[in-house]
Each structure stands twice: as C-alpha cells, then as structure tokens.
Design an enzyme around this catalytic site. Structure first.
Site, PDB file in Angstrom:
ATOM      1  N   HIS A  47     104.540  36.193  48.482  1.00 20.54           N
ATOM      2  CA  HIS A  47     105.419  37.366  48.359  1.00 20.54           C
ATOM      3  C   HIS A  47     104.653  38.652  48.647  1.00 20.54           C
ATOM      4  CE1 HIS A  47     108.613  39.701  46.007  1.00 20.54           C
ATOM      5  NE2 HIS A  47     107.615  40.553  46.055  1.00 20.54           N
ATOM      6  N   GLU A  48     103.505  38.808  48.007  1.00 25.51           N
ATOM      7  CA  GLU A  48     102.764  40.058  48.146  1.00 25.51           C
ATOM      8  C   GLU A  48     102.072  40.181  49.503  1.00 25.51           C
ATOM      9  OE1 GLU A  48     103.130  42.420  46.123  1.00 25.51           O
ATOM     10  OE2 GLU A  48     104.039  41.344  44.441  1.00 25.51           O
TER      11      GLU A  48
END
Length: 730
Positions: free
Chosen positions: A470-471
């Site tokens: 996600h990051e």
C-alpha cells in the site's frame, strides 16, 4: 435527535486499552540517543493543546478538567468517588469517557470525526466539578459547562466535523460560523499564488467580513526578514471577495510553539550527525517563526538521514480533519528502528521496479523513473496526535502531491511535498509495535467461525504485506498528466496516451496551477486510499512478493499453502473491514466520516459485484443478520477476485492520472453509495457488534541528573492512561 440516535455517539464501554511496548528498544539506545529521543518526544507532547484546539472549542477545557480531577486525588478515583458521592457505574462511565478522550486527544473520534459523549448523566460531571473547585474553574474560565460534553441534539450536524456553512463543526475556522466553503477555497487559491503553504494555519472570518490567517509560531510577529510570503502581511482579496482583505496573524499557539522550538534545538545538541543537527535547526526555525519553507528544509534533511537509530517526524502533518483537506493537525513521532523486521521491507523496495509493470496500466501512466526510498520498521516510543495510526503517509504537498496523500494505515510514506519526493526522495516506515499491540480475547466480528483460526494465525502477516505494498507501490506509483506551464506538458500532447479504460486517446489533464486535491476536492483523500488499497489487493496475489516476506519460494502459486493462507487472510480482512466500514457512514448526514473505511466499503462491493460466487455475505434469514459474516471462495482469489480488483483499480488510476474528475467522481460515488439494505439491515448489526477502537497507553521519558533519561511505563488500564497524561505536564 431521538434517544436511539444519541446512543450511537456514546463512548466505548469499556474502551480497548493496550500498552505500546517499547522498553527493550529504548534501553538499547546510548545515553545521547536517549536524550535526542527525549527532547523530540517532549516537543511532540507539548503540541497536545494545539491538537485539542484543532478538534473542538471545548476539548482543551475537558482535558484540563480530567487532569485536574486526577491530580486532586493523585489517581485514587475511589477516594474522589466517595468525596463526590457518585456511584460505581457513574465513575466507571466517566473514566471510560476520559480514557477515550485522551486516546483521541479531543471529544471527536480521530478515526471517524464524530463526537462521542459520556454514558453517565450530566449530573455526574456537575457533581465531580463541585467536589474539586479547581476542576470546576477549568470549565468556567473556558465558558464550558457539562452540556458541552454531550450531544448537540438541536444541531445534529455539529456531532460531525466538517464545513461550518454545512452546519458542521471545524475549529480550523475558529469563531467563524458563517465562513463558507467557497470563501475558504478562494483564499486557498490566493495563498497558492503567494506561495503560502496552509498546513500550519487556521482561517478566521472577522465581524466586518475580512479574514485573518492565523499562523502557528513562537513569535507574535513575522521575523525581521519577513515570512514565507515576504514582508507583506495584508493582501487584497480578488474575485467575489473583492474589497475584503486577508491579514497574516502570527503567534497562533504561541506558548506551545515557543516551547516546541526550544526542545527541537535541545534535541539538536544530541544529534548523531550533522544532518540531524541541521534538521533540528530547521525544525526549530519553522516552529519559532512559522515558516513552512524552513519546515520543507527539515524534510529534505530527514530524507537524507538514512538508517538512524532514532527516527522522527513532527509538525502539522495530516489534513484529514480539515474539511478543505489542506490544514494539518499537529503530530509528532519518535521511534526506534527494528533492523530485523526492516529487512523484508528493503527487499520489497528492491523488487519495486519489477513489480510496477504488473499493475493494470501502461508506462504512459507511470513515473518516468522509480526512485527507491528507504523503508524501515519502527518501534514507536511516542506518537502524539488524534490517535495512533496503523500506518501513515507524510509530507506536505502545496495542496498538491500528485500521488502522495496523507493516510492512516500502518505505514508512513513521507514527505508529502512532491518537489522533495522528485528531487530528493522519500521514506517509508511501518509501525511494528502498533501492529502487534492487542487486547486479550479481542472479538473479531464478521469472520465466519470456520475461518476464525486461520484468520487469527495469519492476519498480522497479511496486514504487514498489505501495508508494505500500500505505502510503497500504492502511494508511490502513478503520474499525473499535466500542463506544467502554459504550452508545456509532461506527456505528448499532440499524441496523447490511449486510455486502457476506453481504448480512446485521453482528452483531459491537469492545467497549470491545478493539483490532484484541487481538482478532485473532497473525495481526493478517500479515492487515493482506495487506489492504494487496490494496488495492495492486486499485487498481494503475486507469490514472488509474498516470498519477500518469508512466505514460500515465490515459484509455486499454491493458494492452499502457507503463503495462500496469508493471502486468503488478507482478502478476508479487507472484506470484513468493508462490512465494518458502515459504522463510519452517518445516516443523519448521509456522509462518510473516515476516508479509509469509505475506500474499504467500495472494495467489498467490488468483491461482491465480481459475481461467480466469489464473495457473499452470509446470514440466517433476510431479516435476521445476527450471524452476519463474509464468505470468500478462496479458490477464486487469483482469478475472479484479482480480475475484479484490477478492473476497478485501472479506472481509479487512469481517471486520477488524467484529471477526469467527472468520470472519477461518478465511479467513486457509485461504489461508495450506501443503499437501503446496507443502511436499514447491515448498519444496525454493525453498530450492535462494533469493537471499540484501541487506545494506546504510551510511556513517558524523564530527564534525570548527569545526562540520563529514564523511561516510565504505565498499566494498560483506564487509570494508567489518565496517569500517563497527567504526568506529561502539558
């Protein structure tokens, strides 16, 4: 509001109180590293009153009320109970409320932005105040009475944060009940023209219709060389606001900002290297003078400070709670690096160039070059703000960072200033001890009993994989097609790229001065979280990524093996979160109160809409949802599930890249619409089974003689939480 509606705002009974364990990591530091961590931790906590003022007009007084009560009895609440003459249930309800208040640093939920109220009657507050005159005085001098603790039944919209002209509450616009969204946006445009960044500001509309921009600083006046906009402090407003003026007013939160600046300077005396020393100097200058240009310099140095033993970031960071999504909440992080857990994230960074081409778009919609960031796993000593995030995404775009929007997951991707990200780089961090902190026997609703053991055994690893992707590959990917200046483009304007969604040449792009958030407006934060979550869902199906986290060898796509267990748990987690998300949708205002949960609801709908029996919601009968749970066909994750997620992700990504706000808004509003069944059937069951969000009891650091720093930890109880805050002396 009727009693049933009011009951949905009651404080958790009891709250889920957990300890943020840090002792072995802190004790592994040298004396100099402990001093460095101590002064930054103190600076972070010294901003607590800033957060309280950013939440609601009454929050600071309620904080003082709670702390004064504790000090009056030195935490012996049974003694105070006898003196006040209140019952056991009333005391317990008040302590539960106080703990949730301190965990959110205000009386609105840090995750959800809705007000929460005590379960005890107003008479309990009055009785406690009468028993402790100093506590009563804390309320009186702020013109706050017991009613401020409770529901605004005649003005239900004020139970939620939002634009004042929509009836909601926002102290980012203090004493300005008639300021409009349009006025806020016009002033934001002027600020951008004057190169005034908004994160450390509040905006006030005066009685004569003029405006004051309140700048957080330790000085009451701009520095002799002028502020970020130069020597001018008064500007004529254009357009619809012609004839009105904007005045820059320095010294907002002046006492706190001066102390914070001093502590950052003190931290610099114990820096491990010149980079850290200069970083602390720029922090000190920013917090003292109000300069966000100086803050940006601190962020450049922060990126260059590779592999420190003590990691930190502090300032006006997250903009979620400002309805205009531009003004930042005070936040401070101090943490120690977990080298062992960091290894997997570093391998993920190294694999990124080979993973990005697997996403469902061509190179025309991707950055020309991927700059590998630092990615570390942290053990948090201090996280001060409106609650500890599972993960986070930081650094401030001047209204802009095209693909880096501030988040709250279990990782951080910083800084958010796109010019820094492009020229200097950025870092990713994961908050390890936040992820691992759990309460005993914590219930897990909406997971079927047949999946419960597998889910419990694999959810932590699944979430770690999700956060990493996600990051790094969610927020860290993508290119906005822009006219960078009149007649200049960052793409082939005469032969624009073909959209994989429509198979036609793209016709929209960002014009000069436009940014992602200015074009997509209020949906931008949630939309970007949804895009990043979809990237995680899509790429977690790649077994070579799972192998990076020690799950298999990456060559065998065995959905029924150990790596498949983690993948299945990840998809179950997302589906479960999608069901639980409707807690954060308010039927009174028909408004989503939390960006991530809105995103997860839309992904659950994507799972369900995929068909072929991939994802269904099981329950006893159409009218009895008391056993509601998600059912996923594990064997179809790699086919039906992944295809559906990638199709949704492709649209989200291309519409964002091309500034196609019309198509993007239409898609996202459709996917996050809460229909009658979700509102009337599912949400009541979600509210009945909701699990209180964790509140974390954090340690304090105490400076002793001869350059020593002692760590003081507290019990994971409501009493321990209150004592930890009372002893912070903020």
């Amino acid at each position: 509001m009727d009693e049933h509606s009011v009951s949905q705002y009651y404080a958790d009974q009891p709250p889920t109180v957990v300890s943020l364990a840090i002792k072995p990591h802190f004790e592994a530091l040298t004396d100099e590293q402990r001093l460095y961590a101590h002064f930054i931790s103190r600076a972070a906590f010294l901003g607590s009153r800033i957060v309280l003022r950013q939440v609601s007009p009454e929050s600071e007084a309620i904080f003082d009320f709670i702390i004064t009560l504790h000090k009056s009895c030195n935490g012996d609440w049974s003694k105070l109970q006898k003196e006040a003459g209140i019952g056991d249930e009333a005391l317990r309800s008040f302590l539960n409320y106080a703990t949730q208040f301190l965990g959110n640093l205000g009386n609105y939920k840090g995750f959800g932005d809705s007000k929460f109220i005590p379960r005890c009657p107003p008479e309990t507050i009055d009785t406690l105040a009468s028993a402790v005159p100093m506590a009563k005085e804390a309320l009186r001098k702020s013109k706050v009475d017991a009613a401020a603790f409770y529901a605004t039944t005649q003005q239900p919209a004020k139970m939620h944060l939002g634009f004042p002209d929509k009836g909601h509450l926002s102290t980012y616009y203090p004493d300005s009940p008639d300021i409009t969204q349009d006025e806020i946006e016009q002033i934001s445009t002027l600020m951008a023209e004057k190169k005034l960044l908004p994160e450390n500001t509040r905006l006030k509309k005066t009685a004569d219709g003029n405006f004051q921009l309140l700048i957080a600083s330790g000085l009451a006046k701009p520095p002799p060389e002028g502020g970020d906009a130069g020597p001018e402090t008064v500007f004529d407003l254009p357009g619809k606001l012609s004839g009105k003026k904007l005045e820059l007013v320095f010294g907002d939160h002046i006492e706190e900002m001066a102390k914070i600046a001093l502590h950052m300077k003190k931290a610099g005396l114990h820096a491990a290297n010149d980079t850290q020393k200069q970083m602390m100097d720029h922090y000190g200058k920013s917090f003292g003078s109000g300069s966000l240009n100086a803050f940006k310099e601190s962020q450049k140095l922060w990126v260059k400070d590779i592999g420190p033993m003590v990691e930190t970031n502090i300032g006006f960071i997250e903009t979620y709670r400002d309805p205009a999504n531009v003004r930042g909440e005070w936040e401070g992080l101090v943490a120690m690096v977990n080298k062992e857990r960091t290894q997997a994230f570093q391998k993920l960074v190294q694999s990124a160039p080979s993973m990005i081409p697997k996403l469902p778009w061509g190179s025309e919609f991707e950055k020309d070059k991927f700059s590998a960031p630092d990615f570390t796993s942290l053990e948090v000593l201090t996280f001060n703000g409106s609650g500890i995030p599972a993960g986070q995404n930081i650094t401030h775009p001047p209204l802009s960072s095209p693909f880096l929007i501030r988040t709250r997951s279990l990782g951080i991707n910083i800084p958010n200033y796109d010019d820094i990200r492009q020229t200097i780089g950025f870092k990713n961090v994961s908050l390890g001890n936040v992820l691992s902190a759990k309460a005993s026997n914590e219930p897990i609703p909406f997971i079927h009993p047949r999946d419960l053991d597998l889910y419990r055994n694999n959810r932590d690893q699944a979430f770690e994989v999700q956060v990493g992707i996600h990051e790094l590959l969610g927020h860290g990917t993508g290119k906005l097609l822009q006219e960078t200046s009149p007649g200049e483009y960052n793409f082939n304007h005469s032969n624009p790229p073909v959209s994989p969604v429509t198979n036609k040449p793209t016709s929209t792009y960002y014009k000069p001065g436009q940014t992602w958030s200015s074009v997509f407006g209020g949906i931008s934060a949630s939309y970007e979280e949804c895009r990043a979550e979809c990237v995680a869902m899509a790429l977690s199906c790649d077994f070579s990524i799972l192998a990076i986290f020690g799950l298999g060898d990456g060559t065998s796509e065995d959905i029924n093996g150990p790596a498949g267990d983690v993948l299945y748990a990840g998809y179950l987690s997302m589906a479960r979160a999608g069901v639980a998300a409707v807690e954060y949708w308010d039927p009174q205002t028909r408004k989503w109160g939390q960006a991530h949960m809105q995103a997860r609801f839309s992904i659950l709908k994507t799972f369900v809409d995929a068909g072929e029996g991939f994802c269904t919601l099981d329950h006893r009968t159409p009218d009895d949802l008391s056993d509601l749970s998600v059912r996923l066909d594990r064997g179809k994750i790699l086919t039906v599930g992944r295809r559906a997620v990638e199709a949704y992700l492709q649209k989200l990504h291309v519409y964002k890249c091309t500034a196609d706000v019309e198509a993007g808004r239409r898609l996202y509003e459709e996917m996050t619409d809460v229909d009658g069944w979700w509102e009337g059937k599912v949400r009541p069951e979600v509210m009945r089974r909701k699990v209180p969000r964790k509140v974390f009891v954090q340690a304090n650091t105490v400076e002793e003689e001869e350059g020593k720093v002692r760590l003081k930890e507290y019990e994971a109880t409501v009493e321990g939480m209150i004592r930890s805050w009372a002893e912070r002396d903020v």
